[in-house]
Design a protein around this motif. Structure first.
Motif, PDB file in Angstrom:
ATOM      1  N   ASP A 146       0.850  -1.186   0.000  1.00  0.00           N
ATOM      2  CA  ASP A 146       0.000   0.000   0.000  1.00  0.00           C
ATOM      3  C   ASP A 146       0.887   1.238   0.000  1.00  0.00           C
ATOM      4  O   ASP A 146       1.944   1.258   0.654  1.00  0.00           O
ATOM      5  N   ALA A 147       0.484   2.266  -0.756  1.00  0.00           N
ATOM      6  CA  ALA A 147       1.286   3.492  -0.856  1.00  0.00           C
ATOM      7  C   ALA A 147       0.361   4.671  -1.119  1.00  0.00           C
ATOM      8  O   ALA A 147      -0.735   4.496  -1.667  1.00  0.00           O
ATOM      9  N   PRO A 148       0.791   5.879  -0.758  1.00  0.00           N
ATOM     10  CA  PRO A 148      -0.034   7.062  -1.045  1.00  0.00           C
ATOM     11  C   PRO A 148      -0.232   7.234  -2.556  1.00  0.00           C
ATOM     12  O   PRO A 148       0.690   7.028  -3.344  1.00  0.00           O
ATOM     13  N   ALA A 149      -1.443   7.586  -2.944  1.00  0.00           N
ATOM     14  CA  ALA A 149      -1.743   7.865  -4.355  1.00  0.00           C
ATOM     15  C   ALA A 149      -1.435   9.328  -4.622  1.00  0.00           C
ATOM     16  O   ALA A 149      -1.774  10.194  -3.825  1.00  0.00           O
ATOM     17  N   LEU A 150      -0.783   9.627  -5.752  1.00  0.00           N
ATOM     18  CA  LEU A 150      -0.473  11.012  -6.099  1.00  0.00           C
ATOM     19  C   LEU A 150      -1.731  11.790  -6.453  1.00  0.00           C
ATOM     20  O   LEU A 150      -1.935  12.908  -6.028  1.00  0.00           O
ATOM     21  N   ASP A 183      -5.529   3.841 -19.124  1.00  0.00           N
ATOM     22  CA  ASP A 183      -6.585   3.585 -18.151  1.00  0.00           C
ATOM     23  C   ASP A 183      -6.211   4.106 -16.771  1.00  0.00           C
ATOM     24  O   ASP A 183      -7.067   4.584 -16.042  1.00  0.00           O
ATOM     25  N   THR A 184      -4.948   3.978 -16.415  1.00  0.00           N
ATOM     26  CA  THR A 184      -4.483   4.447 -15.111  1.00  0.00           C
ATOM     27  C   THR A 184      -3.190   5.216 -15.316  1.00  0.00           C
ATOM     28  O   THR A 184      -2.296   4.762 -16.040  1.00  0.00           O
ATOM     29  N   ARG A 230      -3.025  14.057 -13.617  1.00  0.00           N
ATOM     30  CA  ARG A 230      -4.147  14.457 -14.480  1.00  0.00           C
ATOM     31  C   ARG A 230      -3.671  14.768 -15.908  1.00  0.00           C
ATOM     32  O   ARG A 230      -4.357  14.505 -16.877  1.00  0.00           O
ATOM     33  N   GLU A 231      -2.480  15.344 -16.042  1.00  0.00           N
ATOM     34  CA  GLU A 231      -1.982  15.772 -17.357  1.00  0.00           C
ATOM     35  C   GLU A 231      -1.452  14.636 -18.232  1.00  0.00           C
ATOM     36  O   GLU A 231      -1.242  14.826 -19.428  1.00  0.00           O
TER      37      GLU A 231
END
Length: 179
Positions: A42-46, A81-82, A86-87
């Protein structure tokens, strides 16, 4: 033969890349690559905050390049897809600069010239680099040379196809010993 067992370790990252080649009814060829990156923890999502669970993709993208029988790019498209930012999908537009390029000598330079730096995406460039290898494995004519006196393009490009090696001596004896 698999690698020898390593010292104890903990997996942190996984990248899966798959390449496939397809012959089309119209005489063209589609070469596709898929890239999937994930963390094994598990890791922080940007993007969006929160936590990205172990195994959930950081990057999951596809690339399709359509070439003719001499490996000239006729069309190119990508799907993301992932992606972490955002850019990221904006990087797909620059791929169109590869239409007309040839998957042969100079392929990596063409990718760097057209898609290098911030012009596109590191991961799409990586998929494109090795898509040429899939093309050579897919198209029957890719290893052939138009000139019977010229060796096929793959000779002299690796240990197995060394001009002074057993592979060339057995399968392409007319080019054996050539520098």
């Amino acid at each position: 033969m698999p690698l020898s067992p390593p010292a104890p370790r903990t997996a942190r990252h996984a990248r899966r890349v798959i390449y496939q080649g397809f012959e089309r009814e119209d005489g063209l060829w589609d070469l596709e690559g898929e890239l999937h990156d994930s963390k094994m923890h598990d890791a922080p999502a940007l993007r969006g905050g929160g936590i990205r669970r172990a195994g959930e993709p950081i990057h999951h993208m596809w690339l399709r390049v359509t070439v003719n029988r001499v490996l000239v790019v006729q069309a190119i498209e990508a799907s993301m897809d992932t992606h972490p930012l955002r850019e990221c999908p904006q990087a797909r537009a620059a791929l169109q600069t590869m239409v007309g390029c040839t998957m042969g000598r100079g392929w990596r330079q063409a990718i760097q010239k057209n898609l290098g730096g911030v012009a596109s995406c590191t991961h799409l460039r990586e998929l494109l680099f090795n898509l040429a290898t899939a093309a050579f494995q897919t198209l029957p004519a890719a290893f052939a040379s138009a000139d019977a006196d010229e060796p096929p393009r793959h000779l002299g490009q690796c240990t197995g196809w060394d001009f002074n090696g057993a592979g060339v001596k057995e399968y392409f004896p007319q080019f054996y010993g050539r520098a």
